[in-house]
Design a protein around this motif. Structure first.
Motif, short mmCIF file in Angstrom:
data_model
loop_
_atom_site.label_atom_id
_atom_site.label_comp_id
_atom_site.label_asym_id
_atom_site.label_seq_id
_atom_site.Cartn_x
_atom_site.Cartn_y
_atom_site.Cartn_z
N ARG A 132 0.85 -1.19 0.00
CA ARG A 132 0.00 0.00 0.00
C ARG A 132 0.88 1.24 0.00
NH1 ARG A 132 -3.89 0.13 4.75
NH2 ARG A 132 -1.94 -0.04 5.89
N ALA B 195 0.97 5.56 0.65
CA ALA B 195 0.30 6.68 1.29
C ALA B 195 1.15 7.93 1.09
CB ALA B 195 0.10 6.41 2.77
N ARG C 94 0.84 11.87 9.76
CA ARG C 94 -0.54 11.73 9.30
C ARG C 94 -0.42 11.45 7.81
NH1 ARG C 94 -4.77 12.78 11.85
NH2 ARG C 94 -3.78 14.29 13.24
N ARG D 65 -2.30 9.83 4.01
CA ARG D 65 -3.53 9.55 3.24
C ARG D 65 -3.22 8.44 2.25
NH1 ARG D 65 -4.51 14.35 0.84
NH2 ARG D 65 -5.65 15.05 2.66
N PHE D 66 -3.95 7.34 2.38
CA PHE D 66 -3.77 6.21 1.48
C PHE D 66 -4.49 6.45 0.16
CE2 PHE D 66 -2.60 4.28 5.48
CZ PHE D 66 -1.54 3.48 5.12
N HIS E 284 -8.39 7.09 2.68
CA HIS E 284 -8.35 6.86 4.13
C HIS E 284 -7.17 7.60 4.74
CE1 HIS E 284 -8.61 4.59 7.90
NE2 HIS E 284 -7.30 4.44 7.82
N GLU E 285 -7.40 8.35 5.82
CA GLU E 285 -6.33 9.04 6.52
C GLU E 285 -6.15 8.42 7.89
OE1 GLU E 285 -6.83 13.26 6.71
OE2 GLU E 285 -7.12 13.44 4.54
N THR E 286 -4.88 8.36 8.33
CA THR E 286 -4.59 7.79 9.65
C THR E 286 -3.28 8.35 10.17
OG1 THR E 286 -4.51 5.71 10.89
CG2 THR E 286 -3.32 5.77 8.80
N LEU E 287 -3.05 8.14 11.45
CA LEU E 287 -1.80 8.48 12.10
C LEU E 287 -0.92 7.24 12.04
CD1 LEU E 287 -1.33 11.21 13.41
CD2 LEU E 287 -1.51 10.09 15.62
N MET E 288 0.34 7.40 11.69
CA MET E 288 1.19 6.23 11.45
C MET E 288 2.57 6.43 12.03
SD MET E 288 2.12 4.88 7.70
CE MET E 288 2.19 3.14 7.47
N SER E 289 3.05 5.41 12.72
CA SER E 289 4.45 5.32 13.13
C SER E 289 5.00 4.11 12.39
CB SER E 289 4.56 5.13 14.65
OG SER E 289 4.19 6.30 15.32
#
Length: 64
Positions: free
Chosen positions: A21, A23, A38, A40-41, A45-50
């Motif tokens: 995937r 982003a 932060r 956006r795929f 879809h948006e998410t917080l990512m480490s």
């Protein structure tokens, strides 16, 4: 790992048959470009990512 707004993050599939995937980094929340981000795929879809070890950052300058 360091990223800037606009960089792309590639998350490799963790199991056989799972697709990679991509982003876009839309916000950097850590100091000096470090996680969390932060993102956006492709599906919106948006998410917080480490990001973990299955993740690669593709910097904007590399794509130019």
């Amino acid at each position: 790992m360091r990223a800037m707004v606009g960089d792309r993050i590639l998350v490799h599939g963790r199991t056989v048959g799972q697709q990679d995937r991509q982003a876009e980094v839309i916000e950097v929340l850590g100091p000096d470009g470090t996680p969390p981000y932060r993102v956006r795929f492709e599906d919106g879809h948006e998410t917080l990512m480490s990001p973990g070890p299955d993740t690669v950052v593709r910097h904007i300058a590399e794509d130019a």
